[in-house]
Design a protein around this motif. Structure first.
Motif: not given
Length: 822
Positions: A461-469, A624-629, A657-662, A686-692
């Motif tokens: 599961e992925v969420a992302h942000r980009y902020l230019p200078a 493990p499943p549900g890990s946040l990277m 607070e890794h259990e919150k929505p990405l 780039l936030l990634v929550r793993t699945r198996v």
């Protein structure tokens, strides 16, 4: 007493400057009752040392003022002579002296004496002429008020400011003579009445007080005077009144104000590269310092960065950007009004249209016989100045300055000043327009290069942000999510050196290269090695191009921004729950396990791209499943007020607070680490929550290196598809399995593995220990083989090969049949 310095005078440059003349007021007996600061400077006596003493004290050689009267000539009320005066320290001061009668009474001020020092005897005639004119022709206004601040006496210069003879206004209160005036000197009392009452009360003289008002004799415009005041006292110390010396410095004040306006314009106009803000700054500078109102109209498309087209002779519509007056602003936010409603078309005979057509300023004012306003102006305006906004030979718009009847009409000096303001504004608008054009192009390029939409992935599961200078608005940081074979996913973040269009273009080139290399199923270290080779090769090509063009090989402006780029690449496999990572000078990711343990894995650190030398290494992590990277660039954690360590600490605090929505975590990270919304450097997250994948979604079989295994493989695949409810894909899958297993038996050695994965598509993989590359080819009509891989390629959606240390895997992908909806 006016003490305006002679070097500042624009009225007199002769041997005697009457603006530095010393004045004293005498009673009928010849005792000093008033002593100006200039007199103190000339003769050295302080006011408290001479007021209340006979004026004879000042004459050299024991002369008396009474015998001297017989020697003075001209009219009985104005007498002049050359007099030797005695300085406090004893030396003789040669002076030209004028004496004017104030009254014939025995009490109160009777004479005003004005003396100017003569450096040479031959200056006498000039001095006499100047002093004799002090009462009748001098530009200095001498005025005496009694203790009630009623006019007691005024010389001719002061009298010329009244609308009626002086004798008719004797006894008038000072505040009634010049109503509505304004003291300009900072820190001074607010009105002249307060100033004079303070002088009467304290005896402290006031020197060079600036006052602006409208004299009764001139109701058309304000005047500015430099005023000085000192108290009049008799020999007993009784206060008799206050003496005022004033000199009209209106022209000098206006010149100083014009200069100050230009200085302010230089400091305030063009502070940002924004067209709308630049237009607003022009009006802020101009009102109320130069005009009652200012209107700015621009050619259509300027605010969007478009190049203005040559204007035709006929009037063309302009876009009204802003109208500012002393009463307020109309159109402060042009974006709030649709462009169609802001279009302005001036009549062909209006000064604005004539200014646009000629490319020159046009000044128009109401004549004495015409009480109406200038054409194209509001009803209250009596003077209009239209100036085109031109830069690089192109008309960008028009600025119109308006003055009402409380102002003097625009003159040639104002015309020059308006041109200066318009020129600076036009240059700043043009700079902002070109910046807007380039920034719009860069943003469009960046939008096209960065992933706009990341399709859902089974692996993560992925969420992302980009902020230019915040300064450049466009940067070279990037992120990406690349679907790979075997339900795996590639995750990448990178940081290009610098900002702007070149950095964005380099980012796009690198991102495209990463996607291409990732789809070849390179391991992370292999991918970075090949990306490094590409960057180094590009640098060598640019160096060769510079040499061919005759420029030095190390000329900096064309250096490739790809040199020194940092990058982190990770591959996550949802079947095994493991991730392989490698980095090229980049910060490691943050990893939070489902039980809340935060780590920054100690990955092997390779060099930034393009530098060469050290190799790249991969490392594997168990997730493990549900890990946040969290993968990020240093612009997210490095700030002007803190170092990277503190930024990583703040990031870890939010990730706890890794259990919150990405998406919520992304917003919280940006709010915590970049509270102002942008930073001095680009930032990518780039936030990634793993699945198996569930074990029931994956089927694996080991097959012997035996031709009989082909039939068994077909049967195994067919039964598994029936179990998954995918019997419709059995024919194609059996054919694919048969061809791939047959190839493995013929061209490889060792055991064979068959794996089926039900994901968003059906994946079929056959692995062996060989490293030969399968080739797709067309078989000749008489060939007995070679058609299998060609047939497979035409029956599946995608296919490919990936390699590992143990051998290779040939994979195919088929779309799942549509699900029937009730």
């Amino acid at each position: 007493m006016n003490v305006w310095n002679a070097k500042d005078s624009v009225y007199f440059r002769g041997p005697l400057d009457v603006t530095r003349a010393a004045t004293a007021v005498l009673d009928a007996r010849g005792w000093v009752v008033g002593w100006s600061p200039a007199a103190e400077e000339m003769l050295g006596y302080r006011s408290d040392e001479i007021v209340g003493h006979p004026v004879d004290t000042l004459f050299a050689g024991g002369r008396s003022w009474q015998p001297g009267l017989a020697e003075w000539r001209d009219a009985p009320n104005v007498r002049s002579n050359a007099v030797d005066l005695k300085h406090r320290d004893g030396h003789i001061v040669r002076s030209a002296t004028m004496m004017s009668r104030l009254s014939h009474g025995g009490e109160g001020p009777a004479w005003v004496v004005v003396a100017a020092e003569l450096e040479e005897v031959h200056e006498w005639e000039a001095g006499q002429a100047m002093l004799r004119g002090l009462a009748t022709q001098s530009p200095i206004s001498l005025t005496i008020y009694d203790t009630d601040l009623r006019l007691a006496w005024a010389n001719a210069a002061s009298g010329r400011e009244f609308s009626e003879p002086v004798e008719n206004v004797i006894g008038t209160l000072s505040q009634e003579l010049y109503p509505g005036g304004e003291v300009l000197t900072e820190g001074a009392p607010p009105t002249l009445e307060h100033v004079m009452r303070n002088v009467l009360a304290t005896g402290e003289p006031v020197v060079d007080l600036r006052y602006r008002g409208r004299p009764p004799a001139d109701r058309e415009q304000d005047h500015v005077w430099s005023c000085s005041y000192y108290r009049l006292q008799d020999a007993r110390g009784q206060t008799l009144g206050v003496c005022e010396d004033a000199f009209d410095v209106t022209d000098r004040y206006l010149a100083q104000r014009r200069l100050a306006l230009l200085v302010r314009a230089g400091a305030h106009i063009g502070r940002t590269l924004d067209v709308t803000r630049t237009v607003t700054e022009c009006t802020e500078v101009s009102v109320p310092g130069f005009a009652d109102a200012v209107v700015v109209d621009l050619v259509e498309g300027i605010t969007e960065g478009e190049e203005p087209a040559p204007r035709r002779a006929s009037p063309e519509p302009l876009v009204r950007m802003i109208r500012r007056s002393a009463d307020g602003v109309c159109g402060e936010s042009p974006s709030a009004t649709p462009p169609d409603e802001r279009r302005i078309t001036y009549a062909a005979d209006s000064p604005q249209a004539r200014s646009l057509t000629s490319g020159r300023p046009v000044l128009e004012e109401t004549g004495s016989a015409d009480p109406g306003p200038p054409r194209g102006a509001e009803a209250w305006a009596h003077s209009l100045l239209a100036v085109p906004l031109r830069a690089r030979g192109t008309t960008l718009g028009l600025v119109t300055f308006l003055r009402g009847r409380d102002w003097a009409r625009f003159d040639t000096d104002d015309l020059s000043l308006a041109e200066e303001l318009a020129t600076r504004t036009a240059v700043c608008i043009d700079n902002a327009r070109r910046y807007t054009r380039e920034r719009t192009a860069a943003l469009a390029l960046q939008r096209d290069l960065l992933p706009r939409y990341i399709p859902p992935q089974t692996a993560v599961e992925v969420a992302h942000r980009y902020l230019p200078a915040h300064l450049a608005g466009v940067g070279g940081d990037w992120f990406d999510v690349v679907p790979l074979s075997g339900a795996r996913v590639g995750l990448v973040v990178g940081d290009v050196v610098g900002h702007g269009l070149r950095a964005a273009a380099t980012m796009g080139r690198l991102r495209t290269s990463v996607r291409a290399l990732a789809r070849l199923d390179y391991t992370p270290d292999e991918l970075l090695t090949r990306l490094d080779d590409l960057a180094e090769q590009t640098s060598e090509e640019q160096t060769a191009a510079r040499r061919l063009s005759g420029r030095p090989a190390d000329s900096g402006p064309d250096d490739d921004p790809a040199l020194g780029v940092t990058c982190l690449y990770a591959v996550y496999d949802p079947v095994t729950g493991r991730s392989a990572l490698a980095r090229a000078g980049h910060l490691p990711p943050a990893v939070v396990t489902p039980d809340g343990i935060l780590t920054f894995p100690d990955l092997p650190s390779g060099p930034p791209l393009g530098l060469g030398g050290l190799p790249f290494e991969s490392a594997e992590l168990e997730l493990p499943p549900g890990s946040l990277m969290a993968l990020f660039t240093d612009g997210l954690v490095r700030g002007q007020d803190h170092d990277i360590e503190l930024g990583l600490e703040r990031l870890g605090r939010v990730l706890s607070e890794h259990e919150k929505p990405l998406e919520e975590l992304c917003d919280q990270i940006i709010a915590e680490l970049l509270p102002e919304g942008s930073a001095a450097d680009d930032a990518a997250l780039l936030l990634v929550r793993t699945r198996v994948l569930d074990s029931c979604e994956v089927a694996v079989w080991e097959l012997p290196l035996d031709p009989a295994a082909v039939g068994r493989a077909r049967n195994l695949a067919s039964r598994q598809l029936n179990t998954w409810g995918l019997a419709d894909l059995s024919f194609t899958t059996e054919l694919v399995v048969s061809e791939l297993v047959t190839n493995a038996i013929h061209y490889a050695s060792g055991p064979i593995q068959l794996r089926l994965i039900r994901d968003r598509s059906l994946l079929c993989e056959v692995s062996d220990t060989g490293h030969t590359t399968p080739h797709l080819r067309r078989a000749a009509s008489d060939d007995e083989g070679g058609r299998g891989l060609f047939i497979v390629a035409h029956m599946v959606q995608r296919w490919g090969t990936r390699y590992s240390a143990a051998g290779k895997t040939i994979w195919t992908e088929q779309s799942l049949p549509p699900v029937d909806t009730p």
